[in-house]
Design a protein around this motif. Structure first.
Motif, PDB file in Angstrom:
ATOM      1  N   HIS A  72       3.389   6.115  -5.167  1.00  0.00           N
ATOM      2  CA  HIS A  72       3.408   6.298  -6.620  1.00  0.00           C
ATOM      3  C   HIS A  72       2.429   7.391  -7.039  1.00  0.00           C
ATOM      4  O   HIS A  72       2.786   8.295  -7.812  1.00  0.00           O
ATOM      5  CB  HIS A  72       3.047   4.978  -7.303  1.00  0.00           C
ATOM      6  CG  HIS A  72       2.962   5.060  -8.798  1.00  0.00           C
ATOM      7  ND1 HIS A  72       4.003   4.703  -9.622  1.00  0.00           N
ATOM      8  CD2 HIS A  72       1.945   5.472  -9.615  1.00  0.00           C
ATOM      9  CE1 HIS A  72       3.645   4.893 -10.890  1.00  0.00           C
ATOM     10  NE2 HIS A  72       2.396   5.357 -10.902  1.00  0.00           N
ATOM     11  N   GLU A  73       1.211   7.334  -6.520  1.00  0.00           N
ATOM     12  CA  GLU A  73       0.211   8.343  -6.881  1.00  0.00           C
ATOM     13  C   GLU A  73       0.590   9.722  -6.337  1.00  0.00           C
ATOM     14  O   GLU A  73       0.407  10.736  -7.017  1.00  0.00           O
ATOM     15  CB  GLU A  73      -1.170   7.925  -6.361  1.00  0.00           C
ATOM     16  CG  GLU A  73      -1.681   6.610  -6.915  1.00  0.00           C
ATOM     17  CD  GLU A  73      -1.681   6.544  -8.432  1.00  0.00           C
ATOM     18  OE1 GLU A  73      -1.932   7.591  -9.078  1.00  0.00           O
ATOM     19  OE2 GLU A  73      -1.421   5.463  -8.981  1.00  0.00           O
ATOM     20  N   LEU A  74       1.127   9.762  -5.137  1.00  0.00           N
ATOM     21  CA  LEU A  74       1.603  11.039  -4.591  1.00  0.00           C
ATOM     22  C   LEU A  74       2.737  11.589  -5.443  1.00  0.00           C
ATOM     23  O   LEU A  74       2.875  12.814  -5.609  1.00  0.00           O
ATOM     24  CB  LEU A  74       2.080  10.848  -3.149  1.00  0.00           C
ATOM     25  CG  LEU A  74       0.979  10.645  -2.107  1.00  0.00           C
ATOM     26  CD1 LEU A  74       1.583  10.193  -0.781  1.00  0.00           C
ATOM     27  CD2 LEU A  74       0.165  11.928  -1.911  1.00  0.00           C
ATOM     28  N   GLY A  75       3.560  10.696  -6.000  1.00  0.00           N
ATOM     29  CA  GLY A  75       4.652  11.124  -6.865  1.00  0.00           C
ATOM     30  C   GLY A  75       4.151  11.861  -8.087  1.00  0.00           C
ATOM     31  O   GLY A  75       4.783  12.828  -8.553  1.00  0.00           O
ATOM     32  N   ARG A 117       9.683   5.777  -8.225  1.00  0.00           N
ATOM     33  CA  ARG A 117      10.730   6.128  -7.257  1.00  0.00           C
ATOM     34  C   ARG A 117      10.110   6.713  -5.995  1.00  0.00           C
ATOM     35  O   ARG A 117      10.553   6.413  -4.887  1.00  0.00           O
ATOM     36  CB  ARG A 117      11.703   7.129  -7.889  1.00  0.00           C
ATOM     37  CG  ARG A 117      12.469   6.549  -9.073  1.00  0.00           C
ATOM     38  CD  ARG A 117      13.269   7.613  -9.783  1.00  0.00           C
ATOM     39  NE  ARG A 117      13.840   7.087 -11.021  1.00  0.00           N
ATOM     40  CZ  ARG A 117      14.508   7.797 -11.903  1.00  0.00           C
ATOM     41  NH1 ARG A 117      14.685   9.103 -11.697  1.00  0.00           N
ATOM     42  NH2 ARG A 117      14.992   7.239 -13.002  1.00  0.00           N
ATOM     43  N   ALA A 118       9.072   7.535  -6.171  1.00  0.00           N
ATOM     44  CA  ALA A 118       8.360   8.067  -5.002  1.00  0.00           C
ATOM     45  C   ALA A 118       7.717   6.936  -4.217  1.00  0.00           C
ATOM     46  O   ALA A 118       7.722   6.935  -2.980  1.00  0.00           O
ATOM     47  CB  ALA A 118       7.306   9.075  -5.449  1.00  0.00           C
ATOM     48  N   GLY A 119       7.164   5.955  -4.934  1.00  0.00           N
ATOM     49  CA  GLY A 119       6.569   4.797  -4.269  1.00  0.00           C
ATOM     50  C   GLY A 119       7.593   4.024  -3.477  1.00  0.00           C
ATOM     51  O   GLY A 119       7.323   3.588  -2.351  1.00  0.00           O
ATOM     52  N   TYR A 120       8.790   3.874  -4.042  1.00  0.00           N
ATOM     53  CA  TYR A 120       9.842   3.142  -3.333  1.00  0.00           C
ATOM     54  C   TYR A 120      10.316   3.911  -2.106  1.00  0.00           C
ATOM     55  O   TYR A 120      10.632   3.313  -1.068  1.00  0.00           O
ATOM     56  CB  TYR A 120      11.024   2.876  -4.263  1.00  0.00           C
ATOM     57  CG  TYR A 120      12.162   2.177  -3.565  1.00  0.00           C
ATOM     58  CD1 TYR A 120      12.064   0.830  -3.227  1.00  0.00           C
ATOM     59  CD2 TYR A 120      13.308   2.872  -3.198  1.00  0.00           C
ATOM     60  CE1 TYR A 120      13.093   0.183  -2.551  1.00  0.00           C
ATOM     61  CE2 TYR A 120      14.339   2.236  -2.519  1.00  0.00           C
ATOM     62  CZ  TYR A 120      14.223   0.892  -2.208  1.00  0.00           C
ATOM     63  OH  TYR A 120      15.239   0.268  -1.527  1.00  0.00           O
ATOM     64  N   ILE A 121      10.377   5.236  -2.186  1.00  0.00           N
ATOM     65  CA  ILE A 121      10.765   6.050  -1.028  1.00  0.00           C
ATOM     66  C   ILE A 121       9.799   5.812   0.128  1.00  0.00           C
ATOM     67  O   ILE A 121      10.196   5.745   1.291  1.00  0.00           O
ATOM     68  CB  ILE A 121      10.800   7.540  -1.412  1.00  0.00           C
ATOM     69  CG1 ILE A 121      11.963   7.805  -2.374  1.00  0.00           C
ATOM     70  CG2 ILE A 121      10.934   8.426  -0.172  1.00  0.00           C
ATOM     71  CD1 ILE A 121      11.948   9.179  -2.996  1.00  0.00           C
ATOM     72  N   LEU A 133       0.829  -1.203   0.000  1.00  0.00           N
ATOM     73  CA  LEU A 133       0.000   0.000   0.000  1.00  0.00           C
ATOM     74  C   LEU A 133       0.866   1.257   0.000  1.00  0.00           C
ATOM     75  O   LEU A 133       0.547   2.244  -0.679  1.00  0.00           O
ATOM     76  CB  LEU A 133      -0.923   0.012   1.221  1.00  0.00           C
ATOM     77  CG  LEU A 133      -2.188  -0.833   1.127  1.00  0.00           C
ATOM     78  CD1 LEU A 133      -2.864  -0.920   2.488  1.00  0.00           C
ATOM     79  CD2 LEU A 133      -3.156  -0.247   0.093  1.00  0.00           C
ATOM     80  N   ARG A 134       1.950   1.221   0.751  1.00  0.00           N
ATOM     81  CA  ARG A 134       2.854   2.370   0.778  1.00  0.00           C
ATOM     82  C   ARG A 134       3.398   2.675  -0.620  1.00  0.00           C
ATOM     83  O   ARG A 134       3.520   3.830  -1.008  1.00  0.00           O
ATOM     84  CB  ARG A 134       4.010   2.110   1.745  1.00  0.00           C
ATOM     85  CG  ARG A 134       3.635   2.217   3.216  1.00  0.00           C
ATOM     86  CD  ARG A 134       4.836   1.961   4.111  1.00  0.00           C
ATOM     87  NE  ARG A 134       4.487   2.065   5.511  1.00  0.00           N
ATOM     88  CZ  ARG A 134       4.464   3.212   6.196  1.00  0.00           C
ATOM     89  NH1 ARG A 134       4.791   4.334   5.584  1.00  0.00           N
ATOM     90  NH2 ARG A 134       4.127   3.216   7.472  1.00  0.00           N
ATOM     91  N   PHE A 135       3.716   1.610  -1.355  1.00  0.00           N
ATOM     92  CA  PHE A 135       4.262   1.837  -2.701  1.00  0.00           C
ATOM     93  C   PHE A 135       3.205   2.451  -3.620  1.00  0.00           C
ATOM     94  O   PHE A 135       3.470   3.435  -4.316  1.00  0.00           O
ATOM     95  CB  PHE A 135       4.775   0.533  -3.315  1.00  0.00           C
ATOM     96  CG  PHE A 135       5.353   0.737  -4.694  1.00  0.00           C
ATOM     97  CD1 PHE A 135       6.679   1.115  -4.853  1.00  0.00           C
ATOM     98  CD2 PHE A 135       4.566   0.594  -5.831  1.00  0.00           C
ATOM     99  CE1 PHE A 135       7.203   1.342  -6.119  1.00  0.00           C
ATOM    100  CE2 PHE A 135       5.071   0.815  -7.098  1.00  0.00           C
ATOM    101  CZ  PHE A 135       6.406   1.189  -7.239  1.00  0.00           C
TER     102      PHE A 135
END
Length: 266
Positions: free
Chosen positions: A153-156, A207-211, A147-149
């Protein structure tokens, strides 16, 4: 090259005309804190990026997106429930932590909906409002890291500030297939670089999802749940060049190349 530049100039003129024919946009100075920029993003040398970042073009594209998407969004939200700490406490905590990790001052509103099928999510920016729609299936089948990823991702996409361009890309697809005269011109001078630009924005959002996730194994599991194949055929790789959204295997390959260089606070 001259024909490409002339086409961009013509499109800018068209957008400017649309802008002047509707309600003017007024920018009010503000001292409010801003969200952190998408420091993890990289962009290729693609003239379409400069075109899309033009302030006049961007304002015009926002009006076009608002005009075409506002009514559909209203219908969608009527069949969705807004994420709140009282209704989804665990998911709200995860989402809040993702926003904090990426540096959002104000969290985009998130809605849980049955209108999006499967494990999926969608980011939108309509009339200045940042929204994320998350499928009900995603809340049921994904663990916390997955879920975090997907939320990261969408926030990215929001953090990159490119959502209106994705919306307009969809409109270009419709216009391209419905016009015998302008279709080829759009495909050659705008659509191809636009889709390449969109694919890069997906890599950046990953990349945002991975962060937010911090676990490449969790990303592997998520992509497998989404249908990632172990090997992509040459035909699939060729067809991908026509798509605005890269294949899961391509996204995973790109993320694996750099995930060790991305700073993650565990």
């Amino acid at each position: 090259m001259n024909s490409i530049k002339q086409t961009c100039k013509n499109v800018k003129t068209l957008v400017d005309s649309f802008l002047n024919s509707t309600t003017p946009i007024f920018c009010t100075p503000t001292d409010e804190p801003k969200d952190t920029e998408a420091w993890y993003s990289t962009w290729e040398d693609n003239y379409i990026g400069d075109f899309l970042n033009n302030s006049v073009v961007k304002a015009g594209l926002k009006k076009i997106a608002d005009f075409y998407c506002a009514k559909q969004l209203d219908v969608l939200l009527r069949h969705s429930s807004e994420l709140k700490a009282s209704s989804y406490p665990q998911l709200y905590r995860i989402y809040k932590e993702c926003c904090k990790r990426l540096g959002f001052v104000k969290m985009p509103k998130l809605y849980i909906t049955y209108q999006i099928f499967g494990i999926n999510a969608l980011s939108l920016e309509v009339k200045g409002h940042k929204l994320i729609l998350l499928s009900r299936m995603a809340t049921i089948r994904l663990n916390e890291k997955e879920l975090r990823f997907i939320l990261g991702h969408e926030l990215g996409h929001h953090q990159q500030g490119n959502l209106v361009c994705h919306t307009v890309n969809g409109l270009l697809d419709t216009f391209n297939t419905s016009s015998e005269i302008f279709g080829p011109m759009i495909s050659d001078t705008i659509e191809v670089p636009m889709k390449r630009w969109c694919r890069q924005s997906e890599f950046n959002a990953d990349r945002a999802g991975y962060i937010c996730c911090g676990d490449i194994d969790a990303v592997t599991n998520l992509f497998l749940k989404l249908g990632m194949e172990s090997v992509c055929s040459a035909y699939n790789e060729y067809k991908e060049l026509e798509d605005a959204h890269p294949h899961l295997q391509t996204r995973f390959t790109e993320l694996k190349k750099i995930h060790k260089t991305i700073k993650v606070n565990r």
